[in-house]
Design a protein around this motif. Structure first.
Motif, PDB file in Angstrom:
ATOM      1  N   UNK A 130      14.816  13.163 -64.341  1.00  0.00           N
ATOM      2  CA  UNK A 130      15.906  13.073 -63.370  1.00  0.00           C
ATOM      3  C   UNK A 130      17.242  12.880 -64.086  1.00  0.00           C
ATOM      4  N   UNK A 131      17.265  12.040 -65.103  1.00  0.00           N
ATOM      5  CA  UNK A 131      18.498  11.842 -65.856  1.00  0.00           C
ATOM      6  C   UNK A 131      18.931  13.132 -66.551  1.00  0.00           C
ATOM      7  N   UNK A 132      17.961  13.855 -67.108  1.00  0.00           N
ATOM      8  CA  UNK A 132      18.287  15.108 -67.781  1.00  0.00           C
ATOM      9  C   UNK A 132      18.812  16.142 -66.797  1.00  0.00           C
ATOM     10  N   UNK A 133      18.192  16.219 -65.617  1.00  0.00           N
ATOM     11  CA  UNK A 133      18.644  17.189 -64.607  1.00  0.00           C
ATOM     12  C   UNK A 133      20.074  16.908 -64.185  1.00  0.00           C
ATOM     13  N   UNK A 134      20.411  15.637 -64.035  1.00  0.00           N
ATOM     14  CA  UNK A 134      21.779  15.284 -63.660  1.00  0.00           C
ATOM     15  C   UNK A 134      22.755  15.619 -64.780  1.00  0.00           C
ATOM     16  N   UNK A 135      22.352  15.396 -66.025  1.00  0.00           N
ATOM     17  CA  UNK A 135      23.207  15.725 -67.159  1.00  0.00           C
ATOM     18  C   UNK A 135      23.430  17.233 -67.248  1.00  0.00           C
ATOM     19  N   UNK A 136      22.385  18.007 -66.981  1.00  0.00           N
ATOM     20  CA  UNK A 136      22.508  19.467 -66.993  1.00  0.00           C
ATOM     21  C   UNK A 136      23.502  19.931 -65.932  1.00  0.00           C
ATOM     22  N   UNK A 137      23.448  19.325 -64.757  1.00  0.00           N
ATOM     23  CA  UNK A 137      24.398  19.695 -63.692  1.00  0.00           C
ATOM     24  C   UNK A 137      25.834  19.350 -64.088  1.00  0.00           C
ATOM     25  N   UNK A 138      26.004  18.217 -64.754  1.00  0.00           N
ATOM     26  CA  UNK A 138      27.347  17.835 -65.197  1.00  0.00           C
ATOM     27  C   UNK A 138      27.883  18.810 -66.249  1.00  0.00           C
ATOM     28  N   UNK A 139      26.961  19.469 -66.949  1.00  0.00           N
ATOM     29  CA  UNK A 139      27.372  20.476 -67.926  1.00  0.00           C
ATOM     30  C   UNK A 139      27.697  21.816 -67.263  1.00  0.00           C
ATOM     31  N   UNK A 140      27.518  21.876 -65.941  1.00  0.00           N
ATOM     32  CA  UNK A 140      27.823  23.100 -65.214  1.00  0.00           C
ATOM     33  C   UNK A 140      26.678  24.083 -65.138  1.00  0.00           C
ATOM     34  N   UNK A 141      25.464  23.646 -65.509  1.00  0.00           N
ATOM     35  CA  UNK A 141      24.289  24.506 -65.450  1.00  0.00           C
ATOM     36  C   UNK A 141      23.373  24.076 -64.304  1.00  0.00           C
ATOM     37  N   UNK A 142      22.431  24.940 -63.948  1.00  0.00           N
ATOM     38  CA  UNK A 142      21.479  24.644 -62.879  1.00  0.00           C
ATOM     39  C   UNK A 142      20.104  24.381 -63.493  1.00  0.00           C
ATOM     40  N   UNK A 143      19.596  23.168 -63.386  1.00  0.00           N
ATOM     41  CA  UNK A 143      18.279  22.878 -63.961  1.00  0.00           C
ATOM     42  C   UNK A 143      17.172  23.595 -63.199  1.00  0.00           C
ATOM     43  N   UNK A 144      16.155  24.030 -63.902  1.00  0.00           N
ATOM     44  CA  UNK A 144      14.996  24.653 -63.272  1.00  0.00           C
ATOM     45  C   UNK A 144      14.317  23.620 -62.380  1.00  0.00           C
ATOM     46  N   UNK A 145      14.333  23.803 -61.045  1.00  0.00           N
ATOM     47  CA  UNK A 145      13.798  22.764 -60.172  1.00  0.00           C
ATOM     48  C   UNK A 145      12.285  22.600 -60.266  1.00  0.00           C
ATOM     49  N   UNK A 146      11.550  23.657 -60.594  1.00  0.00           N
ATOM     50  CA  UNK A 146      10.095  23.533 -60.709  1.00  0.00           C
ATOM     51  C   UNK A 146       9.726  22.714 -61.941  1.00  0.00           C
ATOM     52  N   UNK A 147      10.368  22.988 -63.070  1.00  0.00           N
ATOM     53  CA  UNK A 147      10.149  22.171 -64.265  1.00  0.00           C
ATOM     54  C   UNK A 147      10.555  20.728 -63.997  1.00  0.00           C
ATOM     55  N   UNK A 148      11.666  20.525 -63.301  1.00  0.00           N
ATOM     56  CA  UNK A 148      12.112  19.170 -62.988  1.00  0.00           C
ATOM     57  C   UNK A 148      11.103  18.451 -62.102  1.00  0.00           C
TER      58      UNK A 148
END
Length: 392
Positions: free
Chosen positions: A99-117
């Protein structure tokens, strides 16, 4: 030996301007998923990076500090490390690293893979969509990537293969495909690609009954099997269900971390990952079948000759332990797992500190509900058990 057990402040600024990023991951499914999310985002930015997996706090600290970094290099560690290490840390003791990584990825302007998340969240012991992870599940649903159905969370379309090797389920037939096939013989199931809702429902019912009806089962098994039922299917994902994906991530993290990293990064190693998962599942269930057992106040102890100690501990605490915490002792390594909400991080560090003067080659790792010790194989098991009992 001091470690940082809380998540450090993680801001995207160093990553945006980094010339090189070093990612160091713990050897567990949650950390592997988090690392994969970050690696994919960094790759999209075109920044060179390196990913390694460290089984213990000492290993991760060493890998995060090796070499002479340039001024614009950045280091991200997923898991505990020595407290004085200068790096972005996703410690994952109070909150899923995914969850922390997914939020960091969004702050970088990218879309995290929701299935992997979602798979990472399951590997962390969280319910997909619960609490602050609701947005991850909703994103996957909106994109048509997940669909909840009847049945059991396994990575393969073939339920016999999936259930025989799953470490999220424990029943009398676990680890033996022929025994699973015999158990299913009365269901008259079609070929795997023709399974319908009623077939999945029948499979789920049989698995639940066998899991809670086994001779050596405990009350906790009803809750444990409940978490494996009614999975989120992933029609376009690398595996059949989110929970199955989580199981494969955990298996590869512990047995073939290179394959696990490639899987989390989306490099198309699904077949190799499944083979590692099958071997891992067979070894874990076989070790549990032949384990020696002793019970203490608050602690259930298993001794095994061969097998993945952390996975055996997790299966045992979910389905076989009458006590809330399990200690599995193997050849030169041991693992703790608990089904309470209490983090084992401080406990494992305290055990390691107590053993440090008496046990050679001691290293350890901690997590939200797990702990790991590695030491000289000549160490007497009674030393590990006695010290652990002092803290449990």
């Amino acid at each position: 030996m001091s470690t940082e057990g809380r998540t450090a402040e993680a801001t995207p600024a160093p990553l945006e301007s980094a010339g090189f990023v070093r990612l160091v991951s713990s050897a567990d499914g949650d950390a592997l998923a988090a690392t994969g999310l970050l690696a994919r985002a960094i790759r999209e930015h075109g920044t060179p990076f390196q990913v390694t997996v460290g089984r213990t706090v000492a290993e991760r600290t060493e890998r995060a500090t090796i070499g002479e970094p340039e001024a614009d290099d950045a280091t991200i560690v997923v898991g505990s490390v020595d407290a004085d290490l200068e790096a972005t840390r996703l410690a994952a003791t109070d909150r899923a690293a995914t969850l922390e990584a997914a939020e960091l990825v969004r702050e970088l302007g990218e879309s995290p893979d929701p299935v992997l998340a979602l798979a990472g969240l399951v590997a962390a012991g969280s319910e997909p969509g619960a609490g602050e992870s609701e947005w991850v599940l909703e994103t996957a649903r909106d994109r048509g990537l997940v669909d909840r159905r009847a049945g059991v969370a396994v990575p393969t379309a073939d339920p016999v293969d999936g259930l025989a090797h799953s470490t999220r389920v424990r029943a009398p037939w676990s680890g033996d495909p022929d025994a699973v096939r015999d158990a299913f013989s009365g269901l008259e199931l079609p070929e795997p690609d023709a399974l319908g809702t009623d077939d999945h429902r029948a499979i789920g019912s049989l698995v639940a009954l066998d899991a809670v009806g086994a001779e050596d089962t405990v009350e906790a098994s009803a809750r444990s099997i409940g978490r494996a039922l009614k999975p989120y299917a992933t029609p376009e994902g690398p595996f059949a269900t989110v929970g199955g994906y989580a199981d494969v991530l955990a298996a590869t993290a512990r047995t073939e971390p290179g394959t696990g990293v490639a899987l989390a990064m989306g490099h198309g190693v699904d077949r190799a990952a499944l083979e590692a998962w099958r071997t891992h599942g067979r070894r874990a269930h076989a070790a549990l079948d032949s384990a020696s057992v002793s019970r203490h106040d608050g602690l259930f102890v298993l001794g095994i000759e061969d097998g993945p100690v952390e996975t055996v501990a997790e299966i045992a605490v979910a389905y076989r332990s009458p006590e809330p915490t399990v200690l599995v002792v193997g050849d030169g390594e041991a693992a703790l797992a608990t089904r309470t909400d209490e983090s084992l991080g401080s406990t494992v560090e305290a055990i390691a500190r107590a053993l440090e003067g008496d046990v050679d080659g001691l290293e350890y790792d901690d997590g939200r509900r797990r702990g790991y010790l590695r030491y000289d194989p000549e160490t007497d098991d009674s030393t590990i058990i006695a010290t652990t009992r002092e803290f449990r």
